[in-house]
Design an enzyme around this catalytic site. Structure first.
Site: not given
Length: 277
Positions: A53, A64
């Site tokens: 990723e 995040d």
């Protein structure tokens, strides 16, 4: 060149044949700088990453936690752009035509570039899939369906709060694999209970044949090994970006990321052998 939409399926078929889970590693493109990030990216497959990723840096990474937020801001401050991120994928493809690459991030940078322009360039560069965390299934016409028309898998996230009524909608246009977020909150959250996560993954398997990767809060080889006993893949991100943040030099950052990747890969590979012993 391997057709893009085949790389992810082929890798998970290989993992299934080997009776083991895969390791999915996340790094932010351009963190701590372009050259170091590229060096790390090129070395990840040999270190044991089965799927990569690659984070698309964005100024407001709302899903995040502090670690990945900091990594994306370091990348932006070092001059990372979407064009440079795609160039990194091209560089990897010159060496490696087998390891799947998934771009992960937010819709805004894609929208600003232009959806068709982005998808065409991503497909040409050798990207295999997208994880775009702020586009729910209700907006599949915006990016998901056009991405699939370009041969790119659209990987969706499911969470502990995704109930049985919502799950079919989440799964409807998902391809490649399903990313199961093992804990509520942001990336880098507390380590999940393997027993609870296994039950939740089993419940999802009743509705889908897609491979299931489990992430969020997995930081150590021991945690990865427990998850790898039942998941199709283990996803690790914040533990790797923490290494970059704590390193005293870019070279040390790259070495540290690769060392942890090797340790995680070893743990994932021996997980089912240990469980059967």
């Amino acid at each position: 060149m391997t057709q893009r939409h085949e790389r992810i399926a082929r890798r998970f078929n290989e993992l299934k044949a080997a009776d083991r889970a895969g390791l999915v590693t996340f790094i932010s493109a351009g963190d701590p700088d372009y050259d170091t990030s590229l060096e790390t990216l090129l070395a990840l497959p040999e270190a044991g990453a089965d799927v990569i990723e690659l984070g698309m840096p964005f100024t407001d990474p709302m899903a995040d936690g502090p670690s990945i937020q900091a990594s994306t801001l370091r990348a932006l401050e070092a001059g990372q752009t979407m064009a440079k991120t795609l160039e990194m994928v091209r560089a990897l493809r010159e060496r490696d035509d087998a390891t799947p690459v998934v771009l992960m991030g937010y819709y805004n940078p894609i929208y600003c570039m232009g959806v068709e322009t982005f998808l065409a360039e991503a497909a040409e560069a050798g990207v295999d899939g997208l994880i775009v965390v702020d586009l729910p299934p209700e907006h599949d016409a915006e990016l998901c369906l056009p991405a699939k028309a370009h041969g790119l898998d659209f990987i969706r996230l499911a969470t502990p709060t995704t109930d049985a009524k919502r799950l079919p909608l989440v799964l409807e246009n998902t391809s490649g694999f399903l990313y199961y977020v093992s804990s509520t909150g942001v990336t880098g959250a507390a380590a999940p209970s393997a027993e609870r996560v296994e039950q939740e993954v089993d419940a999802i398997r009743a509705h889908s044949t897609l491979p299931i990767g489990v992430g969020f809060g997995i930081r150590t080889p021991e945690q990865a090994e427990r998850i790898a006993r039942f998941a199709d893949a283990v996803v690790v991100g914040s533990a790797l970006t923490d290494i970059v943040a704590q390193a005293e030099s870019p070279a040390e950052a790259s070495r540290g990321v690769l060392e942890l990747t090797r340790s995680l890969a070893g743990a994932v590979r021996r997980a089912r052998e240990t469980a059967e012993a």
